[in-house]
Design an enzyme around this catalytic site. Structure first.
Site: not given
Ligand code: 13P
Length: 251
Positions: A11, A13, A96, A98, A168, A174, A213
Site C-alpha cells: 500500500n 499510500k 483502511h 486512515e 490492521e 506506521g 509495521s
C-alpha cells in the site's frame, strides 16, 4: 499447511512521483519473478497508468487504495471502481483505518465500497482493526463484529469468497510496533472462526492478511502463523528490497 495462496500487497499510500512509482514498480516486477506468493502493488490513482505499463508481462498484480461507492454520475472528485478496472487492476483496498479515521468512512460505507469493487469484477481488500484504546477497553471482538457484520450484510457470506480481509491494528500502523505473531494469529483466528460459523468453506478459503509495521525481520514469524495468509505493507513497501524480502518470507 494451508491451501491458501499467500498474498503480499504494498500500500503505497500518498507517496511518490510518476518517476519514482515507475522505478519502484520496475524493481518489484524484476524481483517478483522468482517468488511463489501472489504480489500486489497499490499506487496512488495518478500513478496507475505508469505502473500498469511497467508491470505488463510481470507476475505482479495492480490495485488501488480506495474507490467511490458510485459507478458514475455527478460526484465531483470521486474515482469509480469501473474506472480503476480499466487499468487492469484486480484489487481495491477499502476501509483502511486512515480512511475510517481521517475521512470519516463508516463500516456501512466501507461495505458499500466492497460491493462496488465486486460489481466491477475486482476483489476488495477489506481492512479491519482496533485502536489501542479499544483493545485496552476489551472491545476487540465488538469492533471486529461491527466492521465485519457490515461487509457480511452487504456482500453475503458467499460474497466474501471473492474478497480479502486485512487485519490492521491501528496501533501498529506506521509505528514500528508490530503486533506480535501470537497477537496477530489470535485475531486472525477470531475472524476466521466468526466467518466459519456462517460458512466453513468460505472461511477456510479466505485470505486474511496482517498489516502494521511488517518489516523484513518480522515477516517470516508473522507469516508462519496458521491463519496469517500474507501481509498488507505500508512503509516497507516503498523500498523494493525490503518489500521483496517480505514477499520472499511469504513464498
Ligand atoms: P506500515 O507498514 O507502514 O505500518 O503500514 C501498514 C498499513 O497501513 C498498510 O495498509
Amino acid at each position: 499447511m494451508s491451501a491458501r495462496q499467500s498474498l503480499v500487497a504494498g500500500n503505497w499510500k500518498l507517496n511518490g512521483s510518476r518517476a519514482s512509482a515507475t522505478a519502484l514498480a520496475k524493481e518489484v516486477a524484476d524481483g517478483a519473478a522468482a517468488l511463489s506468493c501472489d504480489v500486489l502493488v497499490c499506487p496512488g490513482f495518478a500513478h496507475l497508468a505508469d505502473v500498469q505499463a511497467t508491470l505488463a508481462d510481470s507476475t505482479v498484480a495492480l490495485g488501488a487504495q480506495n474507490c467511490s461507492v458510485e459507478p458514475s454520475g455527478a460526484f465531483t472528485g470521486e474515482v469509480a471502481a469501473p474506472m480503476i478496472a480499466e487499468f487492469g487492476a484486480q484489487y481495491i483496498i477499502v476501509g483502511h483505518s486512515e480512511r475510517r479515521a481521517l475521512f470519516g468512512e463508516s463500516s456501512a460505507l466501507v461495505a458499500q465500497k466492497a460491493k462496488a469493487v465486486q460489481q466491477a469484477d475486482m476483489q476488495p481488500i477489506v481492512c479491519v482493526g482496533e485502536t489501542l484504546e479499544q483493545r485496552e477497553a476489551g472491545q476487540l471482538q465488538a469492533v471486529l463484529d461491527e466492521q465485519l457484520d457490515a461487509v457480511i450484510d452487504q456482500l453475503g457470506i458467499a460474497g466474501l469468497a471473492h474478497s480479502v480481509i486485512a487485519y490492521e491494528p491501528v496501533w501498529a500502523i506506521g509505528t514500528g510496533k508490530s503486533a506480535t505473531s501470537a497477537q496477530a494469529q489470535e485475531v486472525h483466528a477470531m475472524i476466521r472462526a466468526k466467518l466459519a460459523a456462517l460458512d466453513s468453506e468460505v472461511a477456510a478459503g479466505l485470505r486474511i492478511l496482517y498489516g502494521g509495521s511488517v518489516k523484513p525481520d518480522n515477516a517470516k514469524e508473522l507469516f508462519s502463523q496458521p491463519d496469517i495468509d500474507g501481509g498488507l505493507i505500508g512503509g516497507a513497501a516503498l523500498d523494493a528490497k525490503s518489500f521483496l524480502a517480505i514477499c520472499a518470507a511469504a513464498s
